[in-house]
Design a protein around this motif. Structure first.
Motif, PDB file in Angstrom:
ATOM      1  N   HIS A  91       1.274  -0.896  -4.813  1.00  0.00           N
ATOM      2  CA  HIS A  91       0.149  -0.156  -4.241  1.00  0.00           C
ATOM      3  C   HIS A  91      -1.014  -0.298  -5.211  1.00  0.00           C
ATOM      4  O   HIS A  91      -0.929   0.153  -6.360  1.00  0.00           O
ATOM      5  CB  HIS A  91       0.520   1.320  -4.069  1.00  0.00           C
ATOM      6  CG  HIS A  91      -0.655   2.215  -3.817  1.00  0.00           C
ATOM      7  ND1 HIS A  91      -1.557   1.990  -2.805  1.00  0.00           N
ATOM      8  CD2 HIS A  91      -1.089   3.329  -4.484  1.00  0.00           C
ATOM      9  CE1 HIS A  91      -2.498   2.940  -2.843  1.00  0.00           C
ATOM     10  NE2 HIS A  91      -2.222   3.745  -3.840  1.00  0.00           N
TER      11      HIS A  91
ATOM     12  N   SER B  55       0.850  -1.193   0.000  1.00  0.00           N
ATOM     13  CA  SER B  55       0.000   0.000   0.000  1.00  0.00           C
ATOM     14  C   SER B  55       0.882   1.238   0.000  1.00  0.00           C
ATOM     15  O   SER B  55       2.033   1.188   0.468  1.00  0.00           O
ATOM     16  CB  SER B  55      -0.888   0.018   1.247  1.00  0.00           C
ATOM     17  OG  SER B  55      -1.545   1.270   1.400  1.00  0.00           O
ATOM     18  N   GLN B  56       0.331   2.346  -0.490  1.00  0.00           N
ATOM     19  CA  GLN B  56       1.053   3.613  -0.357  1.00  0.00           C
ATOM     20  C   GLN B  56       1.223   3.962   1.121  1.00  0.00           C
ATOM     21  O   GLN B  56       2.120   4.725   1.489  1.00  0.00           O
ATOM     22  CB  GLN B  56       0.300   4.722  -1.074  1.00  0.00           C
ATOM     23  CG  GLN B  56      -1.035   5.101  -0.457  1.00  0.00           C
ATOM     24  CD  GLN B  56      -1.730   6.211  -1.226  1.00  0.00           C
ATOM     25  OE1 GLN B  56      -1.274   6.608  -2.297  1.00  0.00           O
ATOM     26  NE2 GLN B  56      -2.828   6.706  -0.697  1.00  0.00           N
TER      27      GLN B  56
ATOM     28  N   HIS C 234       6.880   4.158  -6.754  1.00  0.00           N
ATOM     29  CA  HIS C 234       6.382   4.704  -5.490  1.00  0.00           C
ATOM     30  C   HIS C 234       7.552   5.009  -4.557  1.00  0.00           C
ATOM     31  O   HIS C 234       8.527   4.258  -4.500  1.00  0.00           O
ATOM     32  CB  HIS C 234       5.431   3.727  -4.810  1.00  0.00           C
ATOM     33  CG  HIS C 234       4.458   4.403  -3.884  1.00  0.00           C
ATOM     34  ND1 HIS C 234       4.875   5.071  -2.752  1.00  0.00           N
ATOM     35  CD2 HIS C 234       3.112   4.550  -3.937  1.00  0.00           C
ATOM     36  CE1 HIS C 234       3.818   5.591  -2.154  1.00  0.00           C
ATOM     37  NE2 HIS C 234       2.741   5.278  -2.849  1.00  0.00           N
TER      38      HIS C 234
ATOM     39  N   THR D  99       2.935   1.819  -8.203  1.00  0.00           N
ATOM     40  CA  THR D  99       1.500   1.992  -8.108  1.00  0.00           C
ATOM     41  C   THR D  99       0.811   1.139  -9.166  1.00  0.00           C
ATOM     42  O   THR D  99       1.432   0.669 -10.117  1.00  0.00           O
ATOM     43  CB  THR D  99       1.102   3.463  -8.329  1.00  0.00           C
ATOM     44  OG1 THR D  99       1.447   3.836  -9.673  1.00  0.00           O
ATOM     45  CG2 THR D  99       1.834   4.380  -7.357  1.00  0.00           C
TER      46      THR D  99
ATOM     47  N   ARG E 235       5.477   9.114   3.213  1.00  0.00           N
ATOM     48  CA  ARG E 235       4.097   9.587   3.323  1.00  0.00           C
ATOM     49  C   ARG E 235       3.644   9.234   4.732  1.00  0.00           C
ATOM     50  O   ARG E 235       3.380   8.074   5.021  1.00  0.00           O
ATOM     51  CB  ARG E 235       3.198   8.908   2.305  1.00  0.00           C
ATOM     52  CG  ARG E 235       3.547   9.197   0.853  1.00  0.00           C
ATOM     53  CD  ARG E 235       2.722   8.309  -0.076  1.00  0.00           C
ATOM     54  NE  ARG E 235       1.298   8.490   0.133  1.00  0.00           N
ATOM     55  CZ  ARG E 235       0.518   9.288  -0.600  1.00  0.00           C
ATOM     56  NH1 ARG E 235       1.041   9.983  -1.595  1.00  0.00           N
ATOM     57  NH2 ARG E 235      -0.769   9.391  -0.362  1.00  0.00           N
TER      58      ARG E 235
ATOM     59  N   SER F 255       4.704   3.627   2.795  1.00  0.00           N
ATOM     60  CA  SER F 255       5.798   4.540   2.514  1.00  0.00           C
ATOM     61  C   SER F 255       6.180   5.364   3.748  1.00  0.00           C
ATOM     62  O   SER F 255       5.325   5.989   4.383  1.00  0.00           O
ATOM     63  CB  SER F 255       5.416   5.489   1.375  1.00  0.00           C
ATOM     64  OG  SER F 255       6.398   6.494   1.206  1.00  0.00           O
TER      65      SER F 255
END
Length: 212
Positions: A163, A119-120, A210, A204, A126, A123
């Motif tokens: 992601h 998943s993002q 990503h 992604t 983020r 990260s």
């Protein structure tokens, strides 16, 4: 091509299974109950599943099974220990046990590939806060995939981490940005593009690198 997809009862997993069947591939989609039962948290389940596939090459393994248990938890008093244990058992240990159990099948295939759905939210660049358990477990899955890529490269097995987008599923909610069909189409393209020189990628659903 034989494709194994964990967590194929609904959402992205079910969509991927349908897409590969439509292409004419042999699809083995696991669920906790059904034709190919597998609780990814249970080592004995993995042993039985691996035995059922003994001697069969697997060209693509998609580690999709996952849970998001800590939605709406509060930093003050929330995020109980059992949610941490249950989330990591599925999202991290479950991925490792699946790969480990099916290594003989992957080794028996030509140019085998492993796709790990992260998943993002994995990260470290983020970090908007919240969802500590889910974020941590998906970050661990990302790290696991990167290290598997290193160890399996000499054996000709490529590993990619992805992601899938914010998808309109039970996990993603109806407010999410893309449909299951959009996510599936993009992910199938990503998996097709996964080759040994690109092993270890974190991308992604629509092909963008990503940030780790």
């Amino acid at each position: 091509m034989t494709v194994v997809i964990t967590g194929a009862s609904r959402g992205i997993g079910a969509g991927l299974a349908a897409a590969y069947k439509m292409r004419g591939d042999r699809v083995i989609g696991t669920t906790r109950t059904g034709a190919h039962p597998l609780d990814v948290r249970d080592p004995t389940n993995h042993a039985a599943f691996a035995q059922s596939l003994a001697g069969q090459p697997v060209e693509l393994l998609v580690c999709n099974a996952g849970v998001y248990l800590d939605k709406g938890q509060s930093l003050d008093g929330g995020f109980p220990a059992d949610q941490w244990a249950d989330s990591f058992a599925t999202n991290v240990t479950g991925v490792f046990l699946t790969v480990q159990a099916l290594l003989p099948n992957l080794r028996a295939a030509s140019a085998a590939r492993i796709a790990i759905i992260s998943s993002q939210m994995a990260s470290s660049e983020r970090a908007p806060g919240g969802s500590y358990i889910y974020r941590s477990s998906k970050a661990a899955a990302l790290n696991l995939g990167r290290n598997l890529a290193t160890d399996l490269m000499p054996e000709g097995i490529a590993v990619g981490i992805y992601h899938p987008g914010w998808v309109q599923t039970d996990m993603g909610s109806a407010a999410a940005e893309i449909t299951v069909n959009q996510a599936v189409a993009g992910l199938v393209d990503r998996f097709d593009a996964l080759t040994l020189p690109r092993t270890g990628v974190f991308e992604t659903w629509d092909g963008r690198p990503h940030a780790y």
